[in-house]
Enzyme design. Structure first.
Site, PDB file in Angstrom:
ATOM      1  CG  ASP A 116      39.413-118.430-106.698  1.00 19.00           C
ATOM      2  OD1 ASP A 116      39.375-118.628-107.928  1.00 19.00           O
ATOM      3  OD2 ASP A 116      39.984-117.446-106.190  1.00 19.00           O
ATOM      4  CG  ASP A 175      41.679-116.258-113.542  1.00 20.89           C
ATOM      5  OD1 ASP A 175      41.506-115.419-114.439  1.00 20.89           O
ATOM      6  OD2 ASP A 175      42.628-116.200-112.762  1.00 20.89           O
TER       7      ASP A 175
END
Ligand code: GLY
Length: 399
Positions: A116, A175
């Site tokens: 992330d 993602d």
């Protein structure tokens, strides 16, 4: 032709051009004025109210604001929203606030235990560098990209998403396509082509293994960390392994559109178009085009929506509309989504809901967490979509 006649014709042409080509002001478009004015009010109030916490706001759940530490994947979205608002308004106050909230995330550059880092740094430092050229930001971005690169293992050919999940060896989530944008940006900044090559390998393998024959995406693909073979195709945040989690479909659309921008390889464009078709033709997509949290959620139409997925789709469709013949259709759909998100149904009333901008997002339904709440990444992609929309239409805030 007399001199006077020539002069009159030139004058008439100039008048015509300034009347019809000059930029429209956002105040002339009612829904856009509401959208921008409300977003400014909320961001101004939030940036002042939350300074003492020294953290970025994440969501407003059960009557409380929840904050994101630099360990939280959402920590970059609030500073990113402030950067977009500065870009839109040229109001220096937003720049000062964006600098402050961005600066809280300096330690993220050294993190090697999550994929992330792309979300966290590209939205905050990435926008900051793009808009200001600040060299300190550049150095954070380069260190962060090197940290993220440590998660790429050549044998598997993908960047690993999560560590320490007992049920998976080498999980890669859809993602993760979003974190490639960060590596592509740093590749351009430094000229290091290896970063972009890794993005291409990751995107190719994602296209091969994440997508089903109907062009929907699994959420999690688990790989054997030694052989690189696919072990499991599952979900973490969707309704079922075989279902289509709404935000996952949005991440894929955005990710492959972005990979086309970066490579001009038509296979990514084709993939983005196929994903758009899955989303826009889905029988469970409501008329207002704000999806339920999963396209296969069991109790549709009595299921929570996910405004964040809609905002990501709107932003991606505006970009995609510039690359294809049916662009007008994509652009009009994005406009419809933005108009609907800017209505009383989705826009937070001034001063309410923890000073976020949009209501009705769903973070993690299987975990019973953040259901039907405002959330910082919905606000970020909504503002990004508004910036993109206004650029295409030649609409400005500040003239
Ligand atoms: N894991 C990022 C998301 O919830 O979309």
């Amino acid at each position: 032709m007399t001199k006077n006649l020539k002069f009159s014709i030139v004058l008439a042409l100039i008048l015509f051009a300034t009347t019809f080509i000059s930029a429209t002001n956002y105040k002339d478009i009612k829904w856009l004025k509401t959208a921008i004015d409300r977003s400014q009010e909320q961001l101004l109030a939030a940036s002042e109210a939350y300074k003492t916490t020294q953290k970025n706001p994440r969501t407003f759940d059960k009557g409380k604001v929840i904050f994101a530490s630099p360990k939280d994947w959402t920590c970059g979205f609030f500073p990113g929203s402030l950067w977009y608002m500065f870009e839109l308004t040229k109001n220096e106050h937003f720049k000062t606030e964006a600098e402050y909230y961005t600066g809280l995330l300096e330690s993220v550059q050294n993190r090697t235990n999550t994929h992330d880092v792309g979300f966290m740094l590209n939205c905050s430092y990435g926008n900051g560098y793009r808009i200001t050229g600040n060299q300190t930001y550049k150095s954070v971005l380069i260190t962060g990209a090197n940290s993220l690169m440590t998660r790429f293992h050549p044998k598997v050919g993908l960047i690993k998403s999560w560590d320490n999940r007992k049920e998976w060896q080498y999980p890669v989530i859809i993602d993760n396509m979003m974190n490639l944008e960060f590596l592509c940006e740093v590749s351009k900044i430094t000229g290091d082509k290896s970063l972009k090559e890794i993005c291409i390998l990751h995107a190719d393998k994602t296209m091969k293994n994440h997508y089903r024959s109907d062009n929907s995406s699994f959420h999690v693909i688990d790989y054997d960390s030694i052989t690189g073979q696919v072990l499991h195709k599952q979900t973490a945040q969707g309704y079922a392994d075989s279902s289509s989690w709404a935000r996952g479909q949005a991440w894929g659309l955005y990710g492959f559109t972005m990979m086309y921008r970066e490579t001009k390889n038509p296979k990514y464009l084709e993939q983005a178009k196929k994903i758009a078709t899955f989303i826009l033709n889905n029988p469970n997509l409501p008329k207002d085009k704000i999806p339920y949290w999963d396209y296969n959620a069991p109790n549709i139409p009595n299921e929570p929506r996910d405004a964040s997925a809609a905002a990501i789709v709107a932003s991606a469709l505006i970009e995609l509309s510039g690359y294809v013949k049916i662009g007008k259709e994509y652009f009009n759909t994005a406009e419809l989504i933005l108009k609907n998100l800017s209505s009383d149904e989705y826009l937070v009333p001034k001063g309410e809901n923890g000073l976020f901008i949009l209501k009705h997002s769903t973070g993690n339904w299987p975990n019973k967490s953040e259901i039907d709440v405002p959330i910082n990444y919905a606000d970020y992609y909504y503002l990004e979509a508004l910036v993109r929309y206004m650029k295409v239409k030649g609409i400005t805030v500040y003239n």
